[in-house]
Design an enzyme around this catalytic site. Structure first.
Site, PDB file in Angstrom:
ATOM      1  N   HIS A  14       0.824  -1.208   0.000  1.00 60.02           N
ATOM      2  CA  HIS A  14       0.000   0.000   0.000  1.00 60.02           C
ATOM      3  C   HIS A  14       0.862   1.264   0.000  1.00 60.02           C
ATOM      4  O   HIS A  14       0.938   1.979   0.996  1.00 60.02           O
ATOM      5  CB  HIS A  14      -0.938  -0.017   1.214  1.00 60.02           C
ATOM      6  N   HIS A  72     -10.363  -5.122   4.707  1.00 58.52           N
ATOM      7  CA  HIS A  72      -8.936  -5.037   4.368  1.00 58.52           C
ATOM      8  C   HIS A  72      -8.560  -6.264   3.533  1.00 58.52           C
ATOM      9  O   HIS A  72      -9.011  -7.371   3.822  1.00 58.52           O
ATOM     10  CB  HIS A  72      -8.094  -4.980   5.647  1.00 58.52           C
ATOM     11  N   GLU A  99      -6.019  -8.186   3.416  1.00 59.03           N
ATOM     12  CA  GLU A  99      -5.469  -9.339   4.157  1.00 59.03           C
ATOM     13  C   GLU A  99      -6.594 -10.109   4.858  1.00 59.03           C
ATOM     14  O   GLU A  99      -6.561 -11.342   4.952  1.00 59.03           O
ATOM     15  CB  GLU A  99      -4.427  -8.874   5.184  1.00 59.03           C
ATOM     16  N   THR A 117      -2.079  -9.477  10.542  1.00 63.67           N
ATOM     17  CA  THR A 117      -0.684  -9.319  10.993  1.00 63.67           C
ATOM     18  C   THR A 117      -0.309  -7.875  11.345  1.00 63.67           C
ATOM     19  O   THR A 117       0.740  -7.654  11.944  1.00 63.67           O
ATOM     20  CB  THR A 117       0.283  -9.775   9.879  1.00 63.67           C
TER      21      THR A 117
HETATM   22  O1  0O3 Z   1      -1.647  -4.581   5.635  1.00 60.76           O
HETATM   23  P1  0O3 Z   1      -1.222  -3.160   5.423  1.00 60.76           P
HETATM   24  O2  0O3 Z   1      -2.390  -2.316   4.992  1.00 60.76           O
HETATM   25  O3  0O3 Z   1      -0.467  -2.597   6.568  1.00 60.76           O
HETATM   26  O4  0O3 Z   1      -0.249  -3.259   4.156  1.00 60.76           O
HETATM   27  P2  0O3 Z   1       0.966  -2.417   3.627  1.00 60.76           P
HETATM   28  O5  0O3 Z   1       0.898  -0.993   4.021  1.00 60.76           O
HETATM   29  O6  0O3 Z   1       1.049  -2.706   2.161  1.00 60.76           O
HETATM   30  O7  0O3 Z   1       2.241  -3.015   4.360  1.00 60.76           O
HETATM   31  C1  0O3 Z   1       2.688  -4.306   4.137  1.00 60.76           C
HETATM   32  C2  0O3 Z   1       2.011  -5.302   5.048  1.00 60.76           C
HETATM   33  C3  0O3 Z   1       1.374  -6.452   4.355  1.00 60.76           C
HETATM   34  C4  0O3 Z   1       1.565  -6.714   3.098  1.00 60.76           C
HETATM   35  C5  0O3 Z   1       0.484  -7.358   5.066  1.00 60.76           C
HETATM   36  O8  0O3 Z   1       0.996  -7.754   6.281  1.00 60.76           O
HETATM   37 FE1  SF4 Z   2       5.644  -7.108   6.469  1.00 56.06          FE
HETATM   38 FE2  SF4 Z   2       4.707  -8.295   8.593  1.00 56.06          FE
HETATM   39 FE3  SF4 Z   2       3.097  -7.793   6.592  1.00 56.06          FE
HETATM   40 FE4  SF4 Z   2       4.925  -9.639   6.317  1.00 56.06          FE
HETATM   41  S1  SF4 Z   2       3.231  -9.719   7.722  1.00 56.06           S
HETATM   42  S2  SF4 Z   2       4.429  -8.024   4.847  1.00 56.06           S
HETATM   43  S3  SF4 Z   2       6.596  -8.845   7.528  1.00 56.06           S
HETATM   44  S4  SF4 Z   2       4.100  -6.265   7.840  1.00 56.06           S
END
Ligand code: 0O3
Ligand code: SF4
Length: 327
Positions: free
Chosen positions: A60, A143, A145, A184
Site C-alpha cells: 500500500h 482489508h 489481508e 498481521t
Molecule cells: O496490511 P497493510 O495495509 O499494513 O499493508 P501495507 O501498508 O502494504 O504493508 C505491508 C504489510 C502487508 C503486506 C500485510 O501484512
Molecule cells: Fe511485512 Fe509483517 Fe506484513 Fe509480512 S506480515 S508483509 S513482515 S508487515
C-alpha cells in the site's frame, strides 16, 4: 523604475535560525515481506517481460506502485481484468483461495507475493478448521489481508471480530469449539484487549501457536512508543489504506502526542512546526527509505535539523523468493 526589493516572508513555523530536533525511529519502513513482494514484481518483469499484471497494489504505497508501473507493471483489482496469457502477481496481503483456483482454471501464469507470515496465518486457519474449531478472526473488515485470510476457509466457519464490543455480541457459548487468529498489522494493544475479552467469555478458546501480529508491526509500534513522549509531533510516512501505518499514528496519539500520516514530504505544512522543538519520524512497513530522506530534506529547508536515530530493535529477517523466479 525598479520596484523596491522586498524579501518574501518566511512561512509560519519556519525559521532558518531555529533548531529542530528530529527523532527518527528504528526500525521503520520496509519489512522483509515488502522487500520480497517488490522484488517478486521486479524479477517477474525481468523474467517474463512487460507487462506483468499485479492484482491489488503490491504493497500500500503509491510511490512503490508508480515506480513499478514505470517498469511495466499493470495494477488491477481483480483477476478478470487480466488477460489469460499474461503473467500476474498476487499482492503481499494475500488472496482468498478462489483467486489461485481461478488462475489455475484459466491456465494462467501466476506468482504469489503473499508475505510468508501472512501465509503462515492462512495455514493455521486451515488447521484449526480441520480440528473442527470455529475461528474468531480479529481484523479490520474489508482489508485485503482479512478478505484473503477469511477466504482460506468455508464462509460459515470463520467470524470477524473487530472490537472488544464485538466480543460481547458473539452468539457462541462456553461449550463451542473455538479458536482465534488475527491480521498481521493490528494494534498490539487493541489486539491484546480483544484477546483478553475473548478468553474471558470463552475460556476454552484455542490460541494460535504464536502471535499473528508480525515482528515488523510490533517493532515499529514499540519504536513509536519509545520516541513519542519526547516529541511535540510525530510524522508517519504511509498511505491512508496502509493498516500498519495507521496503527503507528494511533500509537503516537495514545501516548498523548499529535501525529500526522503523510504520503510525501510535500504534504508537510510548515505551520505544523510553529512553536515545535522536537519532531518524531517513522515510516510504515510499505514506505521506502527514500521518502524518509525526502522528509528530512524538506524539514531542513525550514529549520536547522539535528537528527537523532533511536533504535529499539534490530531486524535481520529475509524471506526466500518463490522458486519460479530463481531457477
Ligand atoms: O496490511 P497493510 O495495509 O499494513 O499493508 P501495507 O501498508 O502494504 O504493508 C505491508 C504489510 C502487508 C503486506 C500485510 O501484512
Ligand atoms: Fe511485512 Fe509483517 Fe506484513 Fe509480512 S506480515 S508483509 S513482515 S508487515
Amino acid at each position: 523604475m525598479n520596484a523596491p526589493f522586498q524579501s518574501t516572508p518566511a512561512p509560519p513555523g519556519s525559521d532558518p535560525r531555529l533548531p529542530l530536533k528530529l527523532v527518527i525511529a528504528a526500525p521503520r519502513g520496509f519489512c522483509a515481506g515488502v522487500d520480497r513482494a517488490i522484488e517478486i514484481v521486479e524479477r517477474a518483469l525481468q523474467k517474463f517481460g512487460a507487462p506483468v499484471y499485479v492484482r491489488h497494489e503490491i504493497v500500500h504505497n503509491r510511490y512503490v506502485v508508480d515506480s513499478l508501473k514505470a517498469k511495466g507493471a499493470i495494477f488491477v483489482e481483480e483477476l478478470d481484468e487480466v488477460p489469460d496469457d499474461a503473467p500476474v502477481v498476487f499482492s503481499a496481503h494475500g488472496v482468498p483461495k478462489t483467486v489461485p483456483a481461478e488462475a489455475e482454471r484459466r491456465n494462467m501464469l501466476y506468482v504469489d507475493a503473499t508475505c510468508p507470515l501472512v501465509s503462515k496465518v492462512h495455514r493455521q486457519a486451515e488447521r484449526q478448521i480441520e480440528k473442527g474449531q470455529h475461528i474468531l478472526f480479529i481484523g479490520h473488515a474489508g482489508h485485503p489481508e482479512v478478505v484473503g485470510t477469511m477466504g482460506q476457509v468455508p464462509a460459515g466457519q470463520i467470524t470477524l471480530v473487530e472490537t472488544v464490543e464485538d466480543v460481547a455480541n458473539l452468539r457462541f457459548t462456553a461449550e463451542d469449539d473455538l479458536s482465534y487468529l488475527s491480521q498481521t498489522t493490528l494494534s498490539v494493544d487493541d489486539t491484546h484487549d480483544i484477546i483478553f475479552a475473548l478468553k474471558e467469555r470463552f475460556p476454552q478458546i484455542v490460541a494460535p501457536k504464536a502471535e499473528d501480529i508480525c515482528y515488523a508491526t510490533s517493532n515499529r509500534q514499540a519504536a513509536v512508543k519509545q520516541i513519542a513522549p519526547s516529541c511535540d509531533l510525530v510524522l508517519v510516512i504511509g498511505a491512508p489504506n496502509s493498516s500498519n501505518s495507521l496503527r503507528l499514528v494511533e500509537v503516537a496519539e495514545r501516548m498523548g502526542t499529535d501525529a500526522r500520516l503523510i504520503q510525501r514530504a510535500e504534504e508537510i505544512d510548515p505551520s505544523w512546526l510553529e512553536g515545535i522543538g522536537t519532531v518524531g519520524l517513522t515510516a510504515g512497513a510499505s514506505a521506502p527509505e527514500k521518502l524518509v530522506r525526502e522528509v528530512v530534506d524538506r524539514l531542513s529547508d525550514w529549520r536547522v535539523v539535528e537528527e537523532d536515530i533511536v533504535t529499539t530493535a534490530e531486524e535481520n529477517m529475509i524471506f526466500k523468493l518463490p522458486r519460479q523466479l530463481t531457477e
